[in-house]
Design a protein around this motif. Structure first.
Motif, PDB file in Angstrom:
ATOM      1  N   ALA A   5      -3.974  45.844  -5.359  1.00 19.54           N
ATOM      2  CA  ALA A   5      -3.110  47.030  -5.449  1.00 19.54           C
ATOM      3  C   ALA A   5      -3.598  48.165  -4.550  1.00 19.54           C
ATOM      4  N   GLY A   6      -4.065  47.817  -3.345  1.00 21.64           N
ATOM      5  CA  GLY A   6      -4.305  48.801  -2.308  1.00 21.64           C
ATOM      6  C   GLY A   6      -5.189  49.980  -2.719  1.00 21.64           C
ATOM      7  N   TYR A   7      -5.057  51.054  -1.950  1.00 21.71           N
ATOM      8  CA  TYR A   7      -5.756  52.315  -2.229  1.00 21.71           C
ATOM      9  C   TYR A   7      -4.998  53.087  -3.316  1.00 21.71           C
ATOM     10  N   SER A   8      -5.648  54.124  -3.840  1.00 21.19           N
ATOM     11  CA  SER A   8      -4.983  54.946  -4.861  1.00 21.19           C
ATOM     12  C   SER A   8      -3.719  55.594  -4.291  1.00 21.19           C
ATOM     13  N   THR A   9      -3.691  55.811  -2.979  1.00 23.82           N
ATOM     14  CA  THR A   9      -2.529  56.446  -2.347  1.00 23.82           C
ATOM     15  C   THR A   9      -1.357  55.477  -2.162  1.00 23.82           C
ATOM     16  N   ASP A  10      -1.539  54.202  -2.484  1.00 27.69           N
ATOM     17  CA  ASP A  10      -0.470  53.196  -2.306  1.00 27.69           C
ATOM     18  C   ASP A  10       0.395  53.021  -3.554  1.00 27.69           C
ATOM     19  N   ARG A  11       0.100  53.784  -4.590  1.00 25.95           N
ATOM     20  CA  ARG A  11       0.758  53.584  -5.888  1.00 25.95           C
ATOM     21  C   ARG A  11       2.292  53.589  -5.785  1.00 25.95           C
ATOM     22  N   HIS A  32     -12.809  46.560  -4.896  1.00 24.32           N
ATOM     23  CA  HIS A  32     -13.134  47.553  -3.879  1.00 24.32           C
ATOM     24  C   HIS A  32     -11.978  48.553  -3.850  1.00 24.32           C
ATOM     25  N   PRO A  33     -12.251  49.801  -3.443  1.00 20.48           N
ATOM     26  CA  PRO A  33     -11.230  50.853  -3.556  1.00 20.48           C
ATOM     27  C   PRO A  33      -9.945  50.578  -2.765  1.00 20.48           C
ATOM     28  N   ASP A  34     -10.016  49.665  -1.774  1.00 24.39           N
ATOM     29  CA  ASP A  34      -8.799  49.333  -1.022  1.00 24.39           C
ATOM     30  C   ASP A  34      -8.058  48.150  -1.656  1.00 24.39           C
ATOM     31  N   GLY A  37      -7.410  50.196  -5.944  1.00 28.70           N
ATOM     32  CA  GLY A  37      -7.210  51.648  -5.932  1.00 28.70           C
ATOM     33  C   GLY A  37      -6.076  52.100  -6.843  1.00 28.70           C
ATOM     34  N   SER A  38      -4.966  51.351  -6.855  1.00 30.06           N
ATOM     35  CA  SER A  38      -3.801  51.743  -7.663  1.00 30.06           C
ATOM     36  C   SER A  38      -3.657  50.884  -8.914  1.00 30.06           C
ATOM     37  N   SER A  39      -4.656  50.060  -9.210  1.00 28.08           N
ATOM     38  CA  SER A  39      -4.516  49.112 -10.319  1.00 28.08           C
ATOM     39  C   SER A  39      -4.242  49.820 -11.645  1.00 28.08           C
ATOM     40  N   HIS A  40      -5.021  50.860 -11.937  1.00 20.50           N
ATOM     41  CA  HIS A  40      -4.830  51.556 -13.212  1.00 20.50           C
ATOM     42  C   HIS A  40      -3.412  52.114 -13.308  1.00 20.50           C
TER      43      HIS A  40
END
Ligand code: ZN
Length: 193
Positions: A5-11, A32-34, A37-40
């Motif tokens: 799920a990418g980076y947090s910015t990919d949500r 890893h954060p990439d 990142g958006s898993s949560h």
């Protein structure tokens, strides 16, 4: 099944791409954060359980990962972590996930897993290998950058498992899908011992 799920910015982009699709779980190749990142955020929004390789569970649940080697790794170790999320299922070698078999391929992270479907010889290999050169952004097989890899020698051992599968389609965390199975096998066999 949503894998990574990418980076947090990919949500937002991920949620848009999943609109109208039936998704019942979210699994990771590694923490890893990439990749998580958006898993949560995605798991909360779609009420999905989160699954990952058993040795990456602490990182997904909020423990700071073991730093790799080098300057970039130390920098990464100081970066904010993705939002933690409880892991609903710990994956290990041979488990079945949406018709794929889990392969335990540690090294890039301690609990990195790949997903293999023999019926159409599709391999989701995550970051065991890249099909991208980061400086040029051109496709091309390479090992993951050592600075971002917990144990490069162990990762190479894991990569050596993959040619024996004879995959026809290989999907990466970085770089375009590859349909040249023979080229993939040649590349891995050319890695130094
Ligand atoms: Zn990655």
């Amino acid at each position: 099944m949503l894998i990574d799920a990418g980076y947090s910015t990919d949500r937002k982009r991920i949620l848009r791409q999943l609109e109208g699709r039936s998704v019942t779980a979210h699994a990771l190749t590694h923490a890893h954060p990439d990749h998580n990142g958006s898993s949560h955020a995605v798991c909360e929004a779609l009420r999905l359980p989160l699954w990952c390789g058993e040795r990456d569970v602490p990182a997904v649940e909020g423990a700071r990962p073991e730093p790799g080697r080098g300057r970039l790794a130390r920098l990464l170790a100081r970066m904010p972590l993705p939002a933690a999320h409880p892991v609903g299922r710990r994956l290990s070698e041979g488990d079945e996930v949406a018709g794929f078999e889990v392969l335990d391929v540690p090294g890039h992270s301690p609990g990195h897993v790949a997903y293999w479907r023999e019926s159409d010889r599709t391999l989701i290999c995550g970051d065991v290998l890249f099909n991208l050169s980061l400086p040029t952004l051109r496709p091309g097989l390479r090992e993951p950058y050592a600075s971002f890899t917990a144990d490069p020698a162990l990762n190479r051992d894991s990569a050596r498992r993959l040619p024996g599968l004879r995959p026809d389609l290989i999907l990466f965390g970085h770089g375009p899908p590859l349909r040249d199975g023979a080229g993939f096998v040649r590349f891995v066999e050319s890695l130094p011992r």
